[in-house]
Design a protein around this motif. Structure first.
Motif, PDB file in Angstrom:
ATOM      1  N   ASN A   1      50.292  29.879  44.830  1.00  0.00           N
ATOM      2  CA  ASN A   1      50.733  31.280  44.826  1.00  0.00           C
ATOM      3  C   ASN A   1      52.062  31.434  44.095  1.00  0.00           C
ATOM      4  O   ASN A   1      52.286  32.415  43.373  1.00  0.00           O
ATOM      5  N   LYS A   2      52.949  30.484  44.309  1.00  0.00           N
ATOM      6  CA  LYS A   2      54.263  30.535  43.655  1.00  0.00           C
ATOM      7  C   LYS A   2      54.120  30.418  42.138  1.00  0.00           C
ATOM      8  O   LYS A   2      54.768  31.149  41.378  1.00  0.00           O
ATOM      9  N   ILE A   3      53.241  29.506  41.694  1.00  0.00           N
ATOM     10  CA  ILE A   3      52.996  29.345  40.256  1.00  0.00           C
ATOM     11  C   ILE A   3      52.422  30.634  39.675  1.00  0.00           C
ATOM     12  O   ILE A   3      52.834  31.101  38.603  1.00  0.00           O
ATOM     13  N   ALA A   4      51.454  31.227  40.382  1.00  0.00           N
ATOM     14  CA  ALA A   4      50.839  32.467  39.903  1.00  0.00           C
ATOM     15  C   ALA A   4      51.852  33.599  39.822  1.00  0.00           C
ATOM     16  O   ALA A   4      51.876  34.372  38.859  1.00  0.00           O
ATOM     17  N   ALA A   5      52.702  33.703  40.841  1.00  0.00           N
ATOM     18  CA  ALA A   5      53.711  34.766  40.851  1.00  0.00           C
ATOM     19  C   ALA A   5      54.708  34.577  39.718  1.00  0.00           C
ATOM     20  O   ALA A   5      55.104  35.550  39.061  1.00  0.00           O
ATOM     21  N   GLU A   6      55.130  33.345  39.493  1.00  0.00           N
ATOM     22  CA  GLU A   6      56.083  33.074  38.415  1.00  0.00           C
ATOM     23  C   GLU A   6      55.466  33.298  37.041  1.00  0.00           C
ATOM     24  O   GLU A   6      56.179  33.505  36.061  1.00  0.00           O
ATOM     25  N   ALA A   7      54.124  33.254  36.981  1.00  0.00           N
ATOM     26  CA  ALA A   7      53.421  33.546  35.727  1.00  0.00           C
ATOM     27  C   ALA A   7      53.102  35.040  35.605  1.00  0.00           C
ATOM     28  O   ALA A   7      52.343  35.439  34.721  1.00  0.00           O
ATOM     29  N   SER A   8      53.675  35.848  36.506  1.00  0.00           N
ATOM     30  CA  SER A   8      53.555  37.314  36.473  1.00  0.00           C
ATOM     31  C   SER A   8      52.165  37.822  36.825  1.00  0.00           C
ATOM     32  O   SER A   8      51.758  38.909  36.383  1.00  0.00           O
ATOM     33  N   TRP A   9      51.439  37.061  37.631  1.00  0.00           N
ATOM     34  CA  TRP A   9      50.177  37.579  38.150  1.00  0.00           C
ATOM     35  C   TRP A   9      50.488  38.646  39.192  1.00  0.00           C
ATOM     36  O   TRP A   9      51.199  38.384  40.155  1.00  0.00           O
TER      37      TRP A   9
ATOM     38  N   TRP B   1      45.421  28.696  35.752  1.00  0.00           N
ATOM     39  CA  TRP B   1      45.079  27.436  36.411  1.00  0.00           C
ATOM     40  C   TRP B   1      45.341  27.538  37.909  1.00  0.00           C
ATOM     41  O   TRP B   1      44.589  27.005  38.720  1.00  0.00           O
ATOM     42  N   ALA B   2      46.424  28.238  38.283  1.00  0.00           N
ATOM     43  CA  ALA B   2      46.699  28.459  39.704  1.00  0.00           C
ATOM     44  C   ALA B   2      45.595  29.293  40.341  1.00  0.00           C
ATOM     45  O   ALA B   2      45.158  29.029  41.467  1.00  0.00           O
ATOM     46  N   LEU B   3      45.123  30.304  39.622  1.00  0.00           N
ATOM     47  CA  LEU B   3      44.016  31.130  40.100  1.00  0.00           C
ATOM     48  C   LEU B   3      42.766  30.280  40.316  1.00  0.00           C
ATOM     49  O   LEU B   3      42.097  30.389  41.353  1.00  0.00           O
ATOM     50  N   THR B   4      42.460  29.414  39.356  1.00  0.00           N
ATOM     51  CA  THR B   4      41.289  28.537  39.473  1.00  0.00           C
ATOM     52  C   THR B   4      41.413  27.628  40.688  1.00  0.00           C
ATOM     53  O   THR B   4      40.453  27.446  41.448  1.00  0.00           O
ATOM     54  N   GLY B   5      42.603  27.057  40.873  1.00  0.00           N
ATOM     55  CA  GLY B   5      42.828  26.201  42.029  1.00  0.00           C
ATOM     56  C   GLY B   5      42.660  26.953  43.334  1.00  0.00           C
ATOM     57  O   GLY B   5      42.072  26.445  44.300  1.00  0.00           O
TER      58      GLY B   5
END
Length: 302
Positions: A27-35, A220-224
């Motif tokens: 979730n943190k990776i996705a948020a930092e990627a502006s999802w 990739w975070a979404l896929t995970g």
């Protein structure tokens, strides 16, 4: 529910905790990627639900759409997955992944309070002590000697506490409302699709529509997260079926440990002694919550 079970539920419990603990870092990776948080919750639920729906069709056990099934899909999917995923993704950039994971430890006491309130459980001294130990862990994080890196994180941490409240509501719903004839794969497919349906209107209302593509870090975070949702929701339902909700409550402690480990592995986070003290208090609270149902039975047998 089988009260006498073998080794398999323990393996499933550890696997579920390891998988789920990774969600906070993802979730943190996705948020930092502006999802956008709500869009992220929508796509993880929709894709995971679609995958499990196809599996259910292949097993000739498609989800049922009668009212008893639909209410479980929407309550557990909306609160336990859709809203919680959106919330945790929203607050993730503002808190260390390891600290955010610790909110999981408050799900058992919240579950207990709701169960007592609707009279499917009784108030026992061990249950009350479990709640107090869990809240003691929170107090260490947000009190005058808080170990959160900066003071402005306190508000974000308090907001994140809505997540275990939603988890607790979903837990009670799973125990009370689940149709007995439904398989875990079938229920998991319906719950995840129910989550997507609940989240979709909010995604458009808050103008958070976004589509996967490009396979950057956020995708990739979404896929995970899709893979994690597929695995964990099935295990959640199957563990409760095999060993019961009291046994499953241990998941929260294991997931906290796994989440801290994932945060250290992915982000290099190093949490201080205060965080570990808070974790210890929450762990004691969970143990007391697990024991509180056995204590009255033992007393009655003496």
């Amino acid at each position: 529910m089988n009260k006498s079970f073998g080794f398999l539920p323990y393996v499933m419990l550890v696997a579920a905790a390891i998988f789920y603990g990774s969600l906070f870092s993802l979730n943190k990776i996705a948020a930092e990627a502006s999802w956008p948080p709500v869009s992220y919750a929508f796509w993880t639920s929709l894709f995971a639900g679609a995958i499990l729906y196809l599996i259910a069709l292949l097993r000739k056990e498609p989800p049922q759409w009668s009212w008893p099934h639909l209410r479980v899909y929407f309550i557990i999917g909306g609160l336990g997955i859709g809203f919680s995923t959106s919330l945790l993704t929203y607050v993730a950039p503002n808190l260390p992944a390891g600290v955010l994971t610790m909110v999981l430890a408050l799900s058992p006491p919240f579950t207990y309070l709701i169960s007592v309130a609707i009279r499917i459980d009784r108030l026992y001294i061990l249950g009350v002590l479990g709640i107090l130990f869990g809240l003691g862990g929170v107090a260490i994080l947000v009190g005058p000697t808080a170990v959160l890196p900066t003071a402005d994180m306190v508000g974000w941490f308090l907001l994140s506490l809505l997540a275990p409240l939603c988890f607790a509501t979903a837990n009670v719903a799973a125990a009370v409302l689940r149709p007995l004839e439904a398989t875990s794969v079938t229920m998991a497919a319906g719950i995840l699709l129910g989550s997507a349906i609940i989240v979709a209107p909010f995604m458009f209302a808050f103008d958070q529509w976004s589509t996967p593509g490009g396979m950057g870090a956020g995708d990739w975070a979404l896929t995970g997260s899709i893979v994690v949702n597929c695995v964990v929701v099935i295990l959640f339902l199957e563990i409760i079926r095999l060993a019961g909700p009291t046994f499953f409550a241990q998941f929260n402690y294991l997931a906290v440990v796994a989440g801290i480990g994932w945060g250290a592995l992915i982000f290099g986070e190093r949490l201080g002694i205060g965080v570990w003290l808070a974790l210890a208090l929450m762990a004691v609270g969970i143990i007391l919550m697990a024991l509180k149902e056995r204590w009255p039975a033992k007393a009655n047998s003496d």
